[in-house]
Design an enzyme around this catalytic site. Structure first.
Site, PDB file in Angstrom:
ATOM      1  N   GLU A 156      -8.133 -26.489   2.078  1.00  0.00           N
ATOM      2  CA  GLU A 156      -7.205 -27.404   2.808  1.00  0.00           C
ATOM      3  C   GLU A 156      -7.836 -28.570   3.244  1.00  0.00           C
ATOM      4  OE1 GLU A 156      -4.095 -25.536   4.640  1.00  0.00           O
ATOM      5  OE2 GLU A 156      -3.618 -24.277   2.832  1.00  0.00           O
ATOM      6  N   ARG A 190       0.736  -1.370   0.027  1.00  0.00           N
ATOM      7  CA  ARG A 190       0.081   0.041   0.018  1.00  0.00           C
ATOM      8  C   ARG A 190       1.016   1.267  -0.076  1.00  0.00           C
ATOM      9  NH1 ARG A 190      -3.790  -2.300   3.949  1.00  0.00           N
ATOM     10  NH2 ARG A 190      -5.528  -3.239   2.882  1.00  0.00           N
ATOM     11  N   HIS A 234       1.224 -27.169   3.665  1.00  0.00           N
ATOM     12  CA  HIS A 234       1.168 -26.116   4.486  1.00  0.00           C
ATOM     13  C   HIS A 234       2.198 -26.224   5.571  1.00  0.00           C
ATOM     14  CE1 HIS A 234      -1.838 -22.754   6.260  1.00  0.00           C
ATOM     15  NE2 HIS A 234      -0.545 -22.488   6.413  1.00  0.00           N
ATOM     16  N   ARG A 259      -1.997 -17.499   1.467  1.00  0.00           N
ATOM     17  CA  ARG A 259      -3.122 -18.313   1.534  1.00  0.00           C
ATOM     18  C   ARG A 259      -3.809 -18.589   0.170  1.00  0.00           C
ATOM     19  NH1 ARG A 259      -2.281 -19.105   6.358  1.00  0.00           N
ATOM     20  NH2 ARG A 259      -3.466 -18.576   7.998  1.00  0.00           N
TER      21      ARG A 259
HETATM   22  C1  DGY Z   1      -0.414 -19.144  10.081  1.00  0.00           C
HETATM   23  O1  DGY Z   1       0.005 -18.957  11.233  1.00  0.00           O
HETATM   24  O2  DGY Z   1      -1.448 -18.247   9.723  1.00  0.00           O
HETATM   25  C2  DGY Z   1      -0.058 -20.197   9.289  1.00  0.00           C
HETATM   26  O3  DGY Z   1      -0.714 -20.276   7.907  1.00  0.00           O
HETATM   27  C3  DGY Z   1       0.079 -21.635   9.866  1.00  0.00           C
HETATM   28  O4  DGY Z   1       1.368 -21.379  10.640  1.00  0.00           O
END
Ligand code: DGY
Length: 320
Positions: free
Chosen positions: A268, A179, A286, A239
């Site tokens: 997931e 930003r 993940h 994500r």
């Molecule tokens: C988080 O902390 O958000 C990760 O994706 C999991 O460690």
């Protein structure tokens, strides 16, 4: 004084489970099986504190399941799996565990950059399948990192730590989309790109470090992928919902993108079928924060928030 009742939804590192047990009336999840939506909703009526992880969907139906719970102490930094508006409406505080997983996640982003660039997954699969016919000059040729542009999307703690590793460790040139310009950019000689498309057009590698949720859903959609430099790589440790995976699979298949490295997925533990069939994508389950030191630090940070809540103090990591 009555001890707070805390529900921990998954197995946590032993030392943290022990520390929690010494201070609170804790129910642990010995089986480590995810709780159902209805079990989570029931927990809101039976516990003072719910301690979930990214693998739990704490939606409005769960949050409205009962009136007893007044703190959701998330084990993890991301909180897009928690409906903050619903929590706020019920006067439930929400905390996370920032800072302690920065290095681990940046290390994993570099792991993916290196694996994708050097075709490490492909090579290992070939070898294990007994298909390696020996060294040859043209075998599994990948890309160098030195002198290449790493475009960092989201220049918070993890984005910066990834850029530091890539610049100081591997000689990459850094550009970043955020930003506003960051004070951390100078030491990295990093170029600020306020326009995402400009960043995508100039980057040899693009690494995603924005939070998940509505604002960033499909940020890297078909149009963004088409704007990426031909032969470039996409890395995602943020994500899954940030990327349109159908468009990504099509770009990997056509060769528009040379490769990708992913640690996160929209639903997931499901992994988009189209990606599983491709050789030029590294797929990890993940693992961003998955080292012993980090996972223990995350638990201790969640514990610190629960302790502050129990003492009626401000939460160190309140997000709602
Ligand atoms: C988080 O902390 O958000 C990760 O994706 C999991 O460690």
């Amino acid at each position: 004084m009555e001890r707070l009742k805390v529900l921990v939804t998954r197995r946590w590192p032993e030392a943290v489970e022990r520390a929690l047990g010494e201070r609170f009336e804790v129910v642990l999840n010995g089986t480590d099986k995810p709780l159902s939506q209805s079990e989570l909703a029931t927990a809101m009526a039976e516990f003072d504190v719910l301690a979930p992880t990214v693998s739990d969907r704490i939606d409005a139906a769960v949050i409205n399941g009962g009136d007893r719970c007044k703190l959701i102490a998330n084990y993890g930094v991301g909180f897009d799996h928690i409906d903050l508006a619903a929590a706020k409406a019920k006067g439930i505080a929400v905390s996370n565990t920032p800072g302690v997983l920065t290095d681990a996640t940046a290390d994993l982003a570099l792991t993916l950059i290196l694996m994708a660039a050097r075709r490490a997954g492909e090579g290992e699969r070939e070898l294990r399948a007994g298909k390696w016919s020996g060294w040859r000059p043209t075998h599994l040729i990948g890309s160098a990192l030195k002198g290449k542009v790493l475009g960092v999307v989201g220049f918070g703690r993890i984005g910066q730590a990834t850029a530091e590793r890539a610049h100081h460790g591997f000689g990459m040139t850094i550009a970043y989309f955020a930003r506003r310009p960051s004070a951390a950019a100078e030491a990295l000689d990093a170029e600020f790109c306020p326009d995402l498309e400009v960043l995508l057009t100039k980057s040899d590698f693009v690494s995603l470090h924005v939070p998940g949720g509505g604002e960033t859903a499909n940020l890297i959609d078909a149009k963004a992928i088409a704007a990426m430099k031909p032969g470039s790589y996409l890395i995602n440790t943020a994500r899954g919902g940030v990327v349109d995976h159908d468009a990504l699979a099509a770009a990997l298949k056509s060769g528009h993108l040379a490769g990708a490295g992913l640690d996160v997925y929209p639903q997931e533990p499901q992994v988009p079928e189209a990606l599983l069939e491709l050789e030029n994508v590294v797929l990890l389950p993940h693992l961003g924060s998955a080292n012993a030191e980090t996972r223990e630090a995350m638990g201790m940070r969640a514990l610190a928030n629960i302790e502050a809540f129990a003492a009626g103090e401000d939460l160190p990591d309140r997000v709602a």
